[in-house]
Design a protein around this motif. Structure first.
Motif, PDB file in Angstrom:
ATOM      1  N   ALA A 403       0.839  -1.194   0.000  1.00  0.00           N
ATOM      2  CA  ALA A 403       0.000   0.000   0.000  1.00  0.00           C
ATOM      3  C   ALA A 403       0.875   1.244   0.000  1.00  0.00           C
ATOM      4  O   ALA A 403       2.071   1.176   0.315  1.00  0.00           O
ATOM      5  CB  ALA A 403      -0.882  -0.011   1.231  1.00  0.00           C
ATOM      6  N   THR A 404       0.277   2.370  -0.337  1.00  0.00           N
ATOM      7  CA  THR A 404       1.037   3.612  -0.319  1.00  0.00           C
ATOM      8  C   THR A 404       1.470   3.937   1.117  1.00  0.00           C
ATOM      9  O   THR A 404       0.710   3.725   2.057  1.00  0.00           O
ATOM     10  CB  THR A 404       0.217   4.753  -0.980  1.00  0.00           C
ATOM     11  N   GLY A 405       2.724   4.335   1.242  1.00  0.00           N
ATOM     12  CA  GLY A 405       3.261   4.637   2.572  1.00  0.00           C
ATOM     13  C   GLY A 405       3.759   3.422   3.317  1.00  0.00           C
ATOM     14  O   GLY A 405       4.138   3.504   4.491  1.00  0.00           O
ATOM     15  N   SER A 406       3.797   2.254   2.635  1.00  0.00           N
ATOM     16  CA  SER A 406       4.220   1.041   3.353  1.00  0.00           C
ATOM     17  C   SER A 406       5.742   0.941   3.465  1.00  0.00           C
ATOM     18  O   SER A 406       6.250   0.079   4.169  1.00  0.00           O
ATOM     19  CB  SER A 406       3.650  -0.205   2.667  1.00  0.00           C
ATOM     20  N   GLY A 407       6.478   1.807   2.761  1.00  0.00           N
ATOM     21  CA  GLY A 407       7.929   1.831   2.922  1.00  0.00           C
ATOM     22  C   GLY A 407       8.710   1.326   1.720  1.00  0.00           C
ATOM     23  O   GLY A 407       9.914   1.060   1.810  1.00  0.00           O
ATOM     24  N   LYS A 408       8.061   1.238   0.561  1.00  0.00           N
ATOM     25  CA  LYS A 408       8.721   0.677  -0.623  1.00  0.00           C
ATOM     26  C   LYS A 408       9.884   1.553  -1.087  1.00  0.00           C
ATOM     27  O   LYS A 408      10.994   1.055  -1.322  1.00  0.00           O
ATOM     28  CB  LYS A 408       7.703   0.505  -1.763  1.00  0.00           C
ATOM     29  N   THR A 409       9.626   2.863  -1.209  1.00  0.00           N
ATOM     30  CA  THR A 409      10.679   3.773  -1.664  1.00  0.00           C
ATOM     31  C   THR A 409      11.836   3.775  -0.672  1.00  0.00           C
ATOM     32  O   THR A 409      13.014   3.763  -1.055  1.00  0.00           O
ATOM     33  CB  THR A 409      10.114   5.202  -1.822  1.00  0.00           C
ATOM     34  N   THR A 410      11.487   3.783   0.606  1.00  0.00           N
ATOM     35  CA  THR A 410      12.529   3.784   1.635  1.00  0.00           C
ATOM     36  C   THR A 410      13.399   2.533   1.478  1.00  0.00           C
ATOM     37  O   THR A 410      14.633   2.601   1.543  1.00  0.00           O
ATOM     38  CB  THR A 410      11.873   3.798   3.036  1.00  0.00           C
ATOM     39  N   LEU A 411      12.733   1.404   1.231  1.00  0.00           N
ATOM     40  CA  LEU A 411      13.476   0.152   1.107  1.00  0.00           C
ATOM     41  C   LEU A 411      14.464   0.205  -0.061  1.00  0.00           C
ATOM     42  O   LEU A 411      15.659  -0.087   0.112  1.00  0.00           O
ATOM     43  CB  LEU A 411      12.478  -1.002   0.931  1.00  0.00           C
ATOM     44  N   PRO A 449      14.047   6.710 -10.164  1.00  0.00           N
ATOM     45  CA  PRO A 449      13.230   7.034  -8.991  1.00  0.00           C
ATOM     46  C   PRO A 449      11.783   7.330  -9.341  1.00  0.00           C
ATOM     47  O   PRO A 449      11.436   7.479 -10.513  1.00  0.00           O
ATOM     48  CB  PRO A 449      13.909   8.277  -8.427  1.00  0.00           C
ATOM     49  N   GLN A 450      10.989   7.414  -8.291  1.00  0.00           N
ATOM     50  CA  GLN A 450       9.563   7.668  -8.467  1.00  0.00           C
ATOM     51  C   GLN A 450       9.330   8.946  -9.264  1.00  0.00           C
ATOM     52  O   GLN A 450       8.489   9.001 -10.139  1.00  0.00           O
ATOM     53  CB  GLN A 450       8.949   7.820  -7.078  1.00  0.00           C
ATOM     54  N   LYS A 451      10.108   9.982  -8.903  1.00  0.00           N
ATOM     55  CA  LYS A 451       9.978  11.246  -9.646  1.00  0.00           C
ATOM     56  C   LYS A 451      11.279  11.475 -10.390  1.00  0.00           C
ATOM     57  O   LYS A 451      12.197  12.075  -9.846  1.00  0.00           O
ATOM     58  CB  LYS A 451       9.713  12.400  -8.674  1.00  0.00           C
TER      59      LYS A 451
HETATM   60  N1  LIG Z   1      12.321  11.930   4.430  1.00  0.00           N
HETATM   61  C1  LIG Z   1      11.436  11.382   5.283  1.00  0.00           C
HETATM   62  N2  LIG Z   1      11.439  11.728   6.585  1.00  0.00           N
HETATM   63  C2  LIG Z   1      10.576  11.175   7.437  1.00  0.00           C
HETATM   64  N3  LIG Z   1       9.653  10.261   7.111  1.00  0.00           N
HETATM   65  C3  LIG Z   1       9.587   9.869   5.831  1.00  0.00           C
HETATM   66  C4  LIG Z   1      10.465  10.414   4.848  1.00  0.00           C
HETATM   67  N4  LIG Z   1      10.175   9.845   3.668  1.00  0.00           N
HETATM   68  C5  LIG Z   1       9.162   8.998   3.888  1.00  0.00           C
HETATM   69  N5  LIG Z   1       8.806   9.003   5.186  1.00  0.00           N
HETATM   70  C6  LIG Z   1       7.766   8.180   5.816  1.00  0.00           C
HETATM   71  O1  LIG Z   1       8.107   6.818   5.627  1.00  0.00           O
HETATM   72  C7  LIG Z   1       6.958   6.056   5.304  1.00  0.00           C
HETATM   73  C8  LIG Z   1       7.229   5.220   4.054  1.00  0.00           C
HETATM   74  O2  LIG Z   1       7.407   6.099   2.961  1.00  0.00           O
HETATM   75  P1  LIG Z   1       7.804   5.559   1.531  1.00  0.00           P
HETATM   76  O3  LIG Z   1       7.980   6.717   0.632  1.00  0.00           O
HETATM   77  O4  LIG Z   1       8.941   4.620   1.659  1.00  0.00           O
HETATM   78  O5  LIG Z   1       6.489   4.740   1.152  1.00  0.00           O
HETATM   79  P2  LIG Z   1       6.068   4.096  -0.217  1.00  0.00           P
HETATM   80  O6  LIG Z   1       5.587   2.723   0.093  1.00  0.00           O
HETATM   81  O7  LIG Z   1       7.143   4.212  -1.232  1.00  0.00           O
HETATM   82  O8  LIG Z   1       4.839   5.008  -0.608  1.00  0.00           O
HETATM   83  P3  LIG Z   1       4.278   5.380  -2.070  1.00  0.00           P
HETATM   84  O9  LIG Z   1       3.733   4.129  -2.662  1.00  0.00           O
HETATM   85  O10 LIG Z   1       3.203   6.347  -1.753  1.00  0.00           O
HETATM   86  O11 LIG Z   1       5.402   5.962  -2.821  1.00  0.00           O
HETATM   87  C9  LIG Z   1       5.810   7.016   5.156  1.00  0.00           C
HETATM   88  O12 LIG Z   1       4.993   6.888   6.304  1.00  0.00           O
HETATM   89  C10 LIG Z   1       6.430   8.384   5.131  1.00  0.00           C
HETATM   90  O13 LIG Z   1       5.658   9.299   5.849  1.00  0.00           O
END
Ligand SMILES: Nc1ncnc2c1ncn2[C@@H]1O[C@H](COP(=O)(O)OP(=O)(O)OP(=O)(O)O)[C@@H](O)[C@H]1O
Length: 609
Positions: A403-411, A449-451
Motif C-alpha cells: 500500500a502507499t506509505g508502506s515503505g517501498k521507496t525507503t526500502l 526514482p519515483q519522480k
Molecule cells: N524523508 C522522510 N522523513 C521522514 N519520514 C519519511 C520520509 N520519507 C518517507 N517518510 C515516511 O516513511 C513512510 C514510508 O514512505 P515511503 O515513501 O517509503 O512509502 P512508499 O511505500 O514508497 O509510498 P508510495 O507508494 O506512496 O510511494 C511514510 O509513512 C512516510 O511518511
C-alpha cells in the motif's frame, strides 16, 4: 573566528599575491604620505623665496612620487581583487562540493534555500570584505599613524585638532554602525526567508495554478518581499545620514585648521606650506579612519556569513564517504567520479543515480541481500521498515508491492546507500554497503526514482550521464527498449528537470538513461506509474529481452503499484506497514497471502469496471 580561519586557510594558494599586496600598499601609503611634505617645501621654499629651480626640482620629485603612488595603488588593487575573487570562487566550490555529499537528511537539516544563499550571497559578503581588507589593512594604519606623525612634524601646536576631529568622526560613524548592525543580521535571515518562499512557489507553480492560489501565494511573497524592503529602507535611511555627517565633519575640520592655522601663520608660529601639509595630513587621517570604520561596519556581517559557510563546510555528511580521495565526488573529471557526484545529489533529492559503465567481464556480482534491516528516519519516532530480510538474486526479478506509505521507496533507497540502515545490513554483491566505497556502489546500482529528474541539455547529454562514452547506437538501443519513440533526434533539447516532456516521457527517458549505464542492479521505483498499461507491458517485455541477451546476470528490483507490472517476477515481496508480510511468486501469493489477494482483487475489479 570563522572569518579569519576561512580567509587564512583559503588564502594559502594566493600567498604570493597577498605578499605583493602588502608590499605595494606599503609603498603606495608611503608615497601618499610623502606628497604633502613635498608640497609644503615647494610653498615654503620655492614660492616664498621665489626659488624657481627648487620648484622645478621638487615638482619633478613630486611627479615621480605621485607616479609611484598611482602604479603601486593600482597594482595592489589588482592583486587584492585577484586574491579575493579567487578565495570567493574556491569557497563557493567547497560549499558546492560539500553539499553534493549531503544526504537527504543533511539537506533537510539545513533547507535548500539557505544552502543556496550561503553558497552565493554569503560567499559574496566574505569575498567583498576580504577585498576591502586587502586594500585597506595596510593603508589605513599607515595612513592614520603615519599621518599623525607627519602632521605633528609640520605643526605640533595643532595636535589637539587631530585628536578632536578623529574622536568626533569615530563617534559619529560608530553611533550609526551600532544601529546598522542588527539590521544587517536580520537582513540575512529575511533574505533566506524570501528565497525560501520564492523557491517553493516556483517549484510548486503547477499546484498553485491548479488550486487557483496565485493571489494567496503572491501575497505570501509580497509579505516576504515587503519585509526585506522595509529593512533595506531602514538601512538606507541610516546610510543616507552617514555621508552628510562625514562631509560636515571634514569641512568643519578644514575650517578649523584654516582658522586656527591662519592665526598661527599670522603669529609666525608656522609657515603657510606647513599649514597646507597639516591640512592634507588631517584629511588623510580622517580618510583612513573612515576606511577603518567602514571595514568595521562590514566585518560583523561577513563574520555571520563566514559562520554560516563554516557550518556547511564542517557539517559531517550523515552518510560517510568511504571512497578514497581519487573518487571523491566532483573533485575528479572522470566519468565515474562525475557519477559519484550525481549519486550524492540523487541522495539529497531522491533523483536518479546512474552508474559508470562496467563491461560484463569485470562486472561484480550484483545480488542484493537485506539482513534483518530496520530503518528509522532522522527525527521520526517509529521505524518505517522493520526486520526486512530478503535476497534478490542475479538474473532474477524481485518485485515489491504494498500500500502507499508502506515503505517501498525507503526500502529501495537503502540499496544505493541513500540512507544507512538503523539496524541490520544491506549487502551488495556480498559486501555490506556501509563499508563499500561510494564509487563502488555507484558502479553497481542504478535507479529510476519515483519522480525522475532530467538535467538541462539534450536527450543525448541526459542519456550519457552514466556513461559519457556511449555511442549513438547504444543510445538509440536504450531508447527503443524504453519505448521512447517520441525521440526523433538525440539533440532534442531538455529543460531543467525535464519539464518540457510529459511525466511518462520523463520516465521512459530515465529508464533509457539507466539502460545506457548498464549497472549490475536495476532499481525501478514505481517507474511505470505514468505509463499506460500497454506501454508498461511493452517496456517490461523489451527490458526483459534486452537483459536476457546482454546481461543475463543482472539483478532487477521493481517497486510497483500494479500487479500486472510484476506478476512475472521471480519473487514478489508484499510490504505492509514496513514489514514483509508475504513473499513468493504471483501464483504462490494468490494462494497464501490475504493482503496480496486483496490487492489483486481490487485491481482486477477496477479493470473489469
Ligand atoms: N524523508 C522522510 N522523513 C521522514 N519520514 C519519511 C520520509 N520519507 C518517507 N517518510 C515516511 O516513511 C513512510 C514510508 O514512505 P515511503 O515513501 O517509503 O512509502 P512508499 O511505500 O514508497 O509510498 P508510495 O507508494 O506512496 O510511494 C511514510 O509513512 C512516510 O511518511
Amino acid at each position: 573566528m570563522d572569518l579569519f580561519r576561512i580567509l587564512t586557510a583559503r588564502s594559502k594558494p594566493y600567498a604570493g599575491f597577498v605578499i605583493a599586496v602588502l608590499i605595494l600598499q606599503t609603498l603606495s601609503a608611503a608615497a601618499t604620505l610623502y606628497l604633502p611634505s613635498l608640497n609644503a617645501k615647494i610653498i615654503d621654499r620655492g614660492v616664498a623665496q621665489v626659488d624657481i629651480d627648487y620648484i622645478w626640482r621638487t615638482g619633478a620629485i613630486m611627479l615621480a612620487v605621485a607616479f609611484v603612488q598611482v602604479i603601486t595603488a593600482v597594482a595592489a588593487v589588482w592583486f587584492g581583487s585577484r586574491t579575493a575573487m579567487g578565495v570567493g570562487r574556491d569557497l563557493r566550490g567547497a560549499v558546492f562540493r560539500r553539499v553534493t555529499r549531503f544526504s537527504a537528511e543533511d539537506l533537510g537539516h539545513f533547507g535548500t534555500p539557505t544552502l543556496i544563499t550561503r553558497a552565493t550571497n554569503d560567499v559574496q559578503q566574505v569575498q567583498m570584505v576580504y577585498m576591502m581588507m586587502l586594500n585597506f589593512m595596510v593603508t589605513a594604519p599607515i595612513m592614520s599613524i603615519g599621518g599623525i606623525i607627519m602632521a605633528l612634524q609640520e605643526d605640533p601646536g595643532m595636535s589637539w585638532l587631530v585628536a578632536v576631529s578623529v574622536t568626533v568622526l569615530l563617534a559619529a560613524i560608530s553611533a550609526i554602525i551600532v544601529k546598522l548592525m542588527p539590521l544587517f543580521r536580520a537582513w540575512q535571515e529575511k533574505l533566506d526567508a524570501m528565497n525560501g518562499t520564492l523557491r517553493e512557489q516556483i517549484t510548486g507553480i503547477r499546484v498553485v495554478r491548479a488550486f487557483v492560489r496565485e493571489e494567496h501565494e503572491t501575497r505570501r511573497f509580497e509579505d516576504a518581499n515587503q519585509d526585506i524592503t522595509q529593512l533595506s529602507l531602514r538601512v538606507g535611511q541610516l546610510f543616507v545620514l552617514l555621508f552628510p555627517i562625514i562631509t560636515v565633519i571634514l569641512n568643519v575640520a578644514t575650517g578649523a585648521v584654516l582658522w586656527f592655522g591662519g592665526h598661527r601663520v599670522e603669529d609666525g608660529l608656522v609657515e603657510v606650506g606647513s599649514l597646507t601639509a597639516f591640512l592634507q595630513y588631517l584629511l588623510q587621517i580622517l580618510a583612513a579612519v573612515m576606511m577603518g570604520t567602514f571595514m568595521a561596519m562590514m566585518l560583523p556581517r561577513a563574520i555571520i556569513c563566514a559562520r554560516r559557510i563554516t557550518e556547511v563546510l564542517e557539517h559531517t555528511p550523515s552518510i560517510p564517504e568511504v571512497a578514497g580521495p581519487g573518487e571523491s565526488p566532483l573533485t575528479s573529471q572522470t566519468g565515474q567520479a562525475g557519477q559519484a557526484g550525481q549519486a550524492g545529489q540523487a541522495g539529497q533529492t531522491g533523483q536518479a543515480e546512474q552508474p559508470a559503465h562496467t563491461s560484463q567481464a569485470d562486472q561484480p556480482r550484483g545480488d542484493v541481500e537485506f539482513r534483518d534491516v530496520t530503518f528509522t528516519y532522522a527525527g521520526a519516532e517509529a521505524p518505517v521498515l522493520h526486520n526486512i530480510s530478503f535476497h534478490a538474486r542475479p538474473g532474477q526479478t524481485t518485485a515489491i508491492i504494498g500500500a502507499t506509505g508502506s515503505g517501498k521507496t525507503t526500502l529501495v533507497s537503502l540499496i544505493p546507500r541513500l540512507y544507512l540502515p538503523t539496524a541490520g545490513q544491506v549487502l551488495l554483491g556480498g559486501e555490506d554497503t556501509a563499508k563499500l566505497e561510494r564509487g563502488g556502489i555507484v558502479k553497481l546500482v542504478s535507479m529510476v526514482p519515483q519522480k525522475p529528474y532530467l538535467f538541462s541539455g539534450t536527450v543525448a547529454s541526459n542519456l550519457r550521464l552514466g556513461r559519457p562514452e556511449a555511442t549513438d547506437t547504444e543510445l538509440w538501443d536504450a531508447l527503443r527498449v524504453a519505448q521512447a519513440e517520441f525521440v526523433t533526434d538525440l539533440d532534442m533539447p531538455i529543460s531543467q528537470g525535464g519539464t518540457n516532456v510529459s511525466g511518462g516521457q520523463r520516465q521512459r527517458l530515465s529508464i533509457a538513461r539507466m539502460l545506457v549505464a548498464r549497472p549490475a542492479v536495476y532499481l525501478f521505483d514505481d517507474s511505470f506509474s505514468a505509463l499506460d498499461v500497454v506501454t508498461d507491458a511493452k517496456v517490461r517485455a523489451a527490458f526483459a529481452a534486452d537483459l536476457r541477451t546482454r546481461q543475463p546476470e543482472a539483478t532487477t528490483i521493481i517497486v510497483a503499484q500494479r500487479i500486472s507490472s510484476i506478476e512475472h517476477a521471480d519473487q514478489i515481496l508484499v510490504l505492509d506497514a514496513g514489514e514483509i508480510v508475504a513473499r513468493g511468486t504471483h501464483a504462490q501469493l494468490l494462494e497464501t497471502s490475504e493482503t496480496y489477494r486483496e490487492i489483486y482483487a481490487s485491481q482486477t475489479t477496477q479493470e473489469v469496471k
